[in-house]
Every structure is written in C-alpha cells, then in structure tokens.
Design a protein around this motif. Sequence first.
Motif, PDB file in Angstrom:
ATOM      1  N   UNK A  62       0.741  -1.255   0.150  1.00  0.00           N
ATOM      2  CA  UNK A  62      -0.069   0.210  -0.118  1.00  0.00           C
ATOM      3  C   UNK A  62       0.552   1.106   0.076  1.00  0.00           C
ATOM      4  N   UNK A  63       0.430   2.129  -0.679  1.00  0.00           N
ATOM      5  CA  UNK A  63       1.734   3.489  -1.028  1.00  0.00           C
ATOM      6  C   UNK A  63       0.219   4.782  -0.745  1.00  0.00           C
ATOM      7  N   UNK A  64       0.563   6.198  -0.046  1.00  0.00           N
ATOM      8  CA  UNK A  64       0.132   6.252   0.333  1.00  0.00           C
ATOM      9  C   UNK A  64       1.028   7.317  -0.369  1.00  0.00           C
ATOM     10  N   UNK A  65       0.262   8.867  -1.653  1.00  0.00           N
ATOM     11  CA  UNK A  65       0.897   9.852  -2.124  1.00  0.00           C
ATOM     12  C   UNK A  65      -0.042  11.037  -1.427  1.00  0.00           C
ATOM     13  N   UNK A  66       0.786  13.043  -0.722  1.00  0.00           N
ATOM     14  CA  UNK A  66      -0.004  13.467  -0.570  1.00  0.00           C
ATOM     15  C   UNK A  66       0.699  14.976  -0.930  1.00  0.00           C
ATOM     16  N   UNK A  67       0.313  15.247  -1.080  1.00  0.00           N
ATOM     17  CA  UNK A  67       0.668  16.876  -2.022  1.00  0.00           C
ATOM     18  C   UNK A  67      -0.096  18.077  -1.046  1.00  0.00           C
ATOM     19  N   UNK A  68       0.587  19.433  -0.770  1.00  0.00           N
ATOM     20  CA  UNK A  68      -0.359  19.943   0.478  1.00  0.00           C
ATOM     21  C   UNK A  68      -0.827  21.151  -0.262  1.00  0.00           C
ATOM     22  N   UNK A  69      -1.939  21.500   0.311  1.00  0.00           N
ATOM     23  CA  UNK A  69      -2.528  22.638  -0.658  1.00  0.00           C
ATOM     24  C   UNK A  69      -1.521  24.122  -0.306  1.00  0.00           C
ATOM     25  N   UNK A  70      -2.744  24.670  -0.919  1.00  0.00           N
ATOM     26  CA  UNK A  70      -1.627  26.155  -1.450  1.00  0.00           C
ATOM     27  C   UNK A  70      -2.642  27.558  -1.453  1.00  0.00           C
ATOM     28  N   UNK A  71      -2.484  28.669  -1.195  1.00  0.00           N
ATOM     29  CA  UNK A  71      -3.157  29.703  -2.597  1.00  0.00           C
ATOM     30  C   UNK A  71      -3.624  29.640  -3.662  1.00  0.00           C
ATOM     31  N   UNK A  72      -4.370  30.706  -3.858  1.00  0.00           N
ATOM     32  CA  UNK A  72      -5.114  30.583  -5.288  1.00  0.00           C
ATOM     33  C   UNK A  72      -4.728  32.092  -6.162  1.00  0.00           C
ATOM     34  N   UNK A  73      -3.631  32.386  -5.222  1.00  0.00           N
ATOM     35  CA  UNK A  73      -2.818  33.935  -5.859  1.00  0.00           C
ATOM     36  C   UNK A  73      -1.480  33.588  -6.440  1.00  0.00           C
ATOM     37  N   UNK A  74      -1.446  34.208  -7.206  1.00  0.00           N
ATOM     38  CA  UNK A  74      -0.916  34.469  -8.460  1.00  0.00           C
ATOM     39  C   UNK A  74       0.353  35.226  -8.733  1.00  0.00           C
ATOM     40  N   UNK A  75       1.224  35.047  -7.409  1.00  0.00           N
ATOM     41  CA  UNK A  75       1.790  36.097  -6.724  1.00  0.00           C
ATOM     42  C   UNK A  75       3.018  37.088  -7.935  1.00  0.00           C
ATOM     43  N   UNK A  76       3.371  35.846  -9.132  1.00  0.00           N
ATOM     44  CA  UNK A  76       4.042  36.720 -10.504  1.00  0.00           C
ATOM     45  C   UNK A  76       3.215  37.717 -11.764  1.00  0.00           C
ATOM     46  N   UNK A  77       2.001  37.577 -11.535  1.00  0.00           N
ATOM     47  CA  UNK A  77       0.700  38.204 -12.057  1.00  0.00           C
ATOM     48  C   UNK A  77       0.289  39.112 -11.041  1.00  0.00           C
TER      49      UNK A  77
END
Length: 1010
Positions: A896-911
Amino acid sequence: MRSSPRRRWRRNSSSSTTSTSKSTNAQDDQSGGEIVVTGSILRRTDTETPSPVTVLSAETLEQRGVNTVAEALQRLSANGSGTISEGWNNGNNFAAGANAVSLRGLTVQKTLTIFDGMRMAPYPLADDGHRNFVDLSTVPDAIIDRIEVLKDGASSTYGADAVAGVVNVITKKEVKGIHANASAGISSRGDGGEQRFDLTLGHGDLEEQGFNVYINGFYRKNDEIWARDRQYPFGSGDNSAICEPGTPATGLTTGCMPIATRWYQFGVNRNGTLGGSTISVNPLVAAGTAAGGRTGEYQLLNSDCGAFGLSPITLPNSARQLNTAGTLYSWAPNQCTGDLRKLYGTVRPSTERYGFATRATIKVGDNAEAYITGNYMHVNTYSQLTPAAFNNQTPPPGPVTLNPIVLPVYVCAAGVATINPATGVNTSTGCSAANGTLNPNNPFAAAGTVALLRGRYDRPQTVETNARSLRGAAGIRGSFGENNDWNYNVEFTASQVELSRISQNYLIPQRLADVIATGAYNFVNPWLNTQAVRDYVAPTSIKRSTSDLWQVNATLGRALFELPGGPLQAAVGASYRHEAINDASANAENLAHPYDRYYTINAVGAIGSRNIKSAFYEISAPIVKELELSASGRYDDYSSGQTNFSPKFGAKLKPIEQILLRGTWSKGFRIPSFNEAYGLPTTGYTTLSINCTTYAAFCASHGNNTYVTGQYSLGRTSVGNPALAPEKSTSWTAGAVFEPIRNLSFTIDYFNIKVKDVIGNISAADQDAALAAYLNSGATTAVPGVVVVPGTADAQFPAARPLPGFIQFSFQNADEERVQGIDLGFEFRHDFGGVKLYSSFDSSYLIKYEVLRQDGSVERYDGSLSPCDYTSCSGSPKWRGSWQNTLSMGGFSLTGTVYYTGGYSLGSVDYGGNRGTSAADCRANIGHSVVTYQNGNPVLCKVGAQWNADLSASYRVNDNFMIYVNALNFLDIKPKFDPSAAYSIFNYNPSWAQANVVGRYFRVGTRIDF
C-alpha cells in the motif's frame, strides 16, 4: 540447486530499495565491489556520500504498481512546480506528448536527466516555448534497473543544467534467459484501457563466460479518457451550479459562478445574464454593412441545433445584450447551447509507445569490461481541442485580425477576397448579378444586404505527435598498472529525437475569406463540404523537428597515498559534446501576406547548434576514519561564447556508528536554451480578468457585459535573445542519517539554492503597468521593451477598445531565485518470522521559494499558485510526500502506498497577486487567478491537500510464473476542485491531481521467467 529466475536480471548495485541516503551507479568495477556513485567520477567501496540521493529500484516500482519511468518520477516528493505530467498532454501545452520532472520546483530545465550516466538529446519542442528538457519516455521501461535521483547541485560533475539535481536512469547490465510481462488495465468507469507487453531475451554469464547480450521489445497502448465521462464539475464547462452556501436552488441570483467562455456556448447565468462564448459551433449571421457595422441581431444560420451536437435554447431578454443606445439586441432569442467540454474535452490523451533495446557486455582480459548498447522508442499521442473560431487573430509576430467577417450578396468562382489590416474586415469583389449567384450562406442576400458571420469550424482542432528516439552508447572501463591502481573509463554516446507534430482543423484567415468570396464553403450545412475545400481552408500542419547530441567522455583515476582514514583518491576527466536543435516554426511570420498564416498555431521555433569542451576533476580525502572530505570542479567552454567553472566541496562525518552527518557546497550554471537564445516569437496564454472597479471607464465602454467581466485569455509573447548569459547558482546542503538499530534509518537534509541572472519573462510589475496603461488610455508602449497588442473586438460594442490580446517582450537575465527546504525520510525492515515488513517514507517541505526582481521587489511563491510563468499556474505546494508499506510472505506480496501533495493559495504572485489566504488577501487576488461568483465574492481562496492511495498485490506461483494486481487510487479519491489552476482550463490541477481525475484504476498482469 537452480537459482531463481528473478535473480537473472543482473543489477548494477547492491541496493534494490527506495533510499534517501544511499546510492550507486551503473559503472561497476569488475572486482573488489567498487562502484561509481551518481554525482561522482571516483570509484569507492561504500555508497554513502555527502550528497542526498533517492534510489527507486525496479523492485520498488513493481511493488507500488508503477510501470513507467515517467510515473515513478512524477510521484517523487522532490518533484515540484513546473513538472510536465500526463495531465498536460491534452493539446494545451507546447511540449505535447512529453514527460519531465522539476526537482525543487526550479523547472524542468534546471534538472538534468541522463541515462546510464550519459546525456540524451532533448525533446525538440521546448516547454512553454523556451525550456529544453529530456523526455522521460525515451527508454524502454522493462530494462530499467533503477532510477537514482541526486538532490543536489552537480555541475561540477556533469556540467550545465544540473542546478537542482540529476535524474540518472540506469538500465540493466545483464539479463539471462527469457522474461515476458503482459498486463491490461481499465478504470472503474470502464474507460482508459491499457495494454502492455514486453519481452526480453538474454544469453551469456558475465562472470563465468565473460559476456552477456540481451534484446528487449516493448509495446504499450493507453486509450483516451473523455472529460464527459467524469463527474461534475471536472467534465463540464458550466460552473453555474457552483454557488455560495445558502444560495437558493432556483430563481435569479448573483451567488453562483458565471459560465466561462472557454468550454461553453450560449448559456444563461443564474442572474439571467448571458454566459459562455458567443462564438457558436453552428454559425450565426446578422444583417450588416460592408464596413462591418451590424444592423440586426445575430441569428442561427441553421436552426437544427442537434445536427451540430447542441441543444436549442430561448434566451431571456436579459441575456440578449442591448447596444449602447438600447435599440438593438446582439442575439436573437432562439440560439443553440452546448457544453464544449463534454463534446470535445479529454482528461487523458490516447498514447501508444513501442520500441526495442539491446546491449552486449564483454570482459576484455582480466581487468577491463566493454559494452555497446542501443535503443529505439516511438511515442504517439493524440488529443483534441474545441473547434477553431472563424473570427480570430493570428499569433505574433505580426498578428492580424479577421473580425467582423462579412458575407457578400453575390458569390462566384471569380470572387476575390481582401482583408483590411486596419479594421480586420474582409471585402469580397469580382461577383455581381451578371456573373454570380445570390450567396446561399447569406439569408439577407435577396434584400441586397450583406451578412456578418460569427461561428466556429465544425470539426475539433486535433494535435497528434510522433516522437522517434534513437540512442546508442559504447564504452570500456578497467584498470591497469603494477597493482591495477590506475582505473579508467571511456564512453561515447549519440542520440537523436525526431518529432512530428500534426495539427488538423486549424484555419487560415485569408483562405477563409477566399471561400467566402467564391461561395465554395457551405456554412449552412458544413458537413457537406468536400475534403478539397476543407484542405484549402484548414490544411494539415505538419511540423518536423529534430534534436541531436553526441558526447565522448573519459576519466582516469587512482589512489595517490594513504591517509589515516584510507586512501586519498583523485580522478580527472575530459568531455566533448555536440548538441543541436532544428525546430522550424510551423506558423512563421509572413510580412508579404500576413493573413496567410494559421490562427492559434504558435510561431515557436529555434534552430542552432553548439560544441562544448569540458575538463573536470575530483578528490576524496578520508582524513580519519570518521571524516571524509571531497572536492570537485569542472570547466565548460561553449562554442557559443559562454564559459563556466563549477566547484563543489563536500564533507561526511560519522562520529559514531549510528549517526552520519553530511553536507555540500557547490556552484552551478544553466546554459541558455536554444529557444531562449535564438527562439522565434513564442506565445503562451494566461487567463486574467478585469477589475471593473479599478478600470470602471473601460468596463463601462462595454456596458459591463461578460466580454469585460468574465475571464479573458492574454497571450504573452517572448522573443529569443542571443546575448543572454548563463544562469549561475550557489547551492548547499546539510543533513544527517540516523540508524538507531539495524534495519531502521532516518534521514533529514536541508537544501538551499540561489540562482542569479535568471532568464525570465516580463515581471508582474511591468505586466501590470503595461496593461494598466492600455486599459486606461489605450497606450501600447508605456513600459520600455514591452508592447501591448489589442485583441479581438467586442461583438456587442465593436467600437470600444478591445481587451488586450498579446503582450510582447524579450528574454533577459534579470532576476534571482531563492529556494530552501527540508527532506525527511525513514526506512524500516523487519522479518516477523515468515512475514516481512518493509516501510519507506519520503517527504519534502518547501520552506521558501522567492524571486528577487531586478527592481528590488520580492515575489514569494511557496504555498501559492505561482510561479504561473513557469508552471502554467500549477503552484508550489509546501509539502509533498509518499509512504510505502509492503508485507511479503513466501511468494505473496501486498503493498500500500499513500501519496500526499499539500494545499496552496490561489493567488498568482507573479501576475500581481499575493500568497495570503485571509479574506483581505483573497479579495486582493481577484483578477490574479482567484475567480468570483457573479456578486463579486471570491469562489475559493485556497485549495486543500490532495491525497492518493494505491494498492498492489503479487503472487509468485513458482520460479517461472507470477501474477499481479494493481488497484490505483483504490479509494477513488476525487480531485480537489480548483477553478484557478492551469489558467482555469480543467477545474482541477493536472500536475497534482491527474491520478484522482482518472479515478479508481485496475490492472492485472503476469510475468514469466525462464
């Protein structure tokens, strides 16, 4: 007693597990158990080095149910923002059909991918039109022994581009017997079928007979997955059912999302206004003037909506859009509505891969070993997009517009079309009542009135890629001298990638105007058009591109003398490399006939070659048994004028048996890509929206309609700059390995990377300033070096200033990147008396990712949707991790393998946005990737963590036969709803949620070994 056939796959290392602390390389010596570690040219007897390395063995990938190199590396915790995954291969990306990783989130161009320690020709099409990279699909998966990922700068060993790290894909050195693997897979929805078969034949025993030769053949087919077969909202272009909590289910309200223009036509928003695109698959016509003025409503040219795969709809007056004077509606009440995402969108493209590989290894005397290897791989992908609009604009350089489109009163074979670049209006001449007929496409022709046309081609745009990769390598390594104390290694490799990109159903505006003038094209019943007419108005575009690389590499080393901790070793080496790309534009500028170019096919292209001479060295000094110091360096001289010296220093301290401390410091560089140095104008698209509070006058000139209140697509056009200097990096790592008891180890490593003279596009500040000047006053050159090009006109208010269409600039060495983070991991093995447990945890935490702009401003990306410019707004999650647990008993294994990717803000800083998640921050991000309900409130400020879990089981029936079952995403975890990622194309993030949108997936297979 006969050995197990499973052991006949000779591995080139003593490691066969996933490890964050140990590593080996394919370059084994023939005696003494010496190895060459990835990132080093020295032979050594231990695998512990100052640099952190992750090893993904074939056994580990098999346990996890991962059957491609690309998938294995996409799931790596150190793979960050800017990765090119399968989810992007839907016709929306530049490098269609390719896969690549982005270590530390510093883009695919700062990760060096090599095969058996040697370079490979890059993919001919650059990511986002300027980043060259190596496609991970170019080596047959069945002969992979392991993948070693050096998570540290390595320019001192490998030269350019090894800034964030190195991926070393190592193939099997020896195969004996016959090995076959066959599998089939399908999703729980009954789609996305997969068929795979590989066969490997090997003969000879390297140790006993002095030789081994093997050959491998490979085939894999993955069927497409249609968006319409996935649940709402991931398979739909209508987001109007997504509403604020407490919004009534029926009735007029502003508390729901508007219907976006990309994937829908003629919808009605919950507040009663018009939603979706007004460029219809079934053409519309309106009475008008020869100058393009409209005097009537746009009405259906053919009222049979079903013939176009659409449904009839009666628009309320609130959705018909009045002109400024309030005297003329834009749209007749009877229209056709359709969800274009359901009709044409794909979640995963069709992919077919096949190829072969062979290798021969022979011992030369007692002290040397020679090899020769070669492989061929063919990869085909097919995807489609929505049908092309008749009313459109060609891309830079020299963009021109055809809008509005005028249908004449008379047509004839002698009809001649001209287009006025100043107005974008076509004129048809040469036909009259004397030599022509009334235009059958113009319902107002009998009254002597021209018609204005608005609509789409009736067939979807399609993109097919065929990539053929050839690679060969040969080498000899061994030792000589009185006590064989000198060792040497000489290798040569040559590779070529040939790519065909076939684009169909893309329109050319001049040819469209031509068939309008002659009446050759049937807009009423477009399915009646002959293939000859279609081939004229939308000829197939075939772009053929190649990349070539050859390299010769030689090293010489020996132990110089003894130190208290062991022999001081030194090695020197030299390399000569040639690399070239021939990627001519498929839609080059045409100054003489600017309208004789395709709509929307990018002008991207680059042609160039260069030769690189390199010299390098490495020293390892075990000062005492507990302390080892190392130093290495490399000098590279490019025929294009750049030179660079890259030093590296490392230290390894083991004060007690249970603790290892390690650290490195290095300098590195990235050479400008061929596209960055010599590239033609290249346009990438981003999705923005207008803040109608800030730009009230601009919005008011359009009646605050959906043309200005909805999202729009801005083309960002970059131009190559041959005067670019290399990017220069400084990296350091510090870490520890703790092994309190046998078979249990913990690792922690800190990384810090600073890159100066970053080759980049326009900054957020310059883009905002340029767009502000245009929206406020119409100025197109307010910012030095930046040009704003107006887009297509608003059909409701054609005289008003259009939305920005393109923003043009050139690549520059301008900024500085800073990345720092921590890798954490552990491994545990235990035999419980017949039941064995293996547990492996690997994670990466991004402490900070920021860019210091040339003007002194700082943009921080970690935990946000940025950098959009490098990642197509897929974001920089703070956390990524995986945890594998394997139980084995006899011939049975369960993982059994679990994969995780954290959340993030939806602001585009470079824009122009920010990375905050407070209510105030979120509102400030509106128009900078954060989208709103119709009442102006933000839909989503941040996206939560994305999980995934796989389950795999295998059973070895006997020495010759094994069966296995994979249940990928076995919990059927859905993708996180993300209306901002990937320029709002998918409603989910294709970089992190591709396995989730595919859904639960089953695979059954068998392995046969003789």
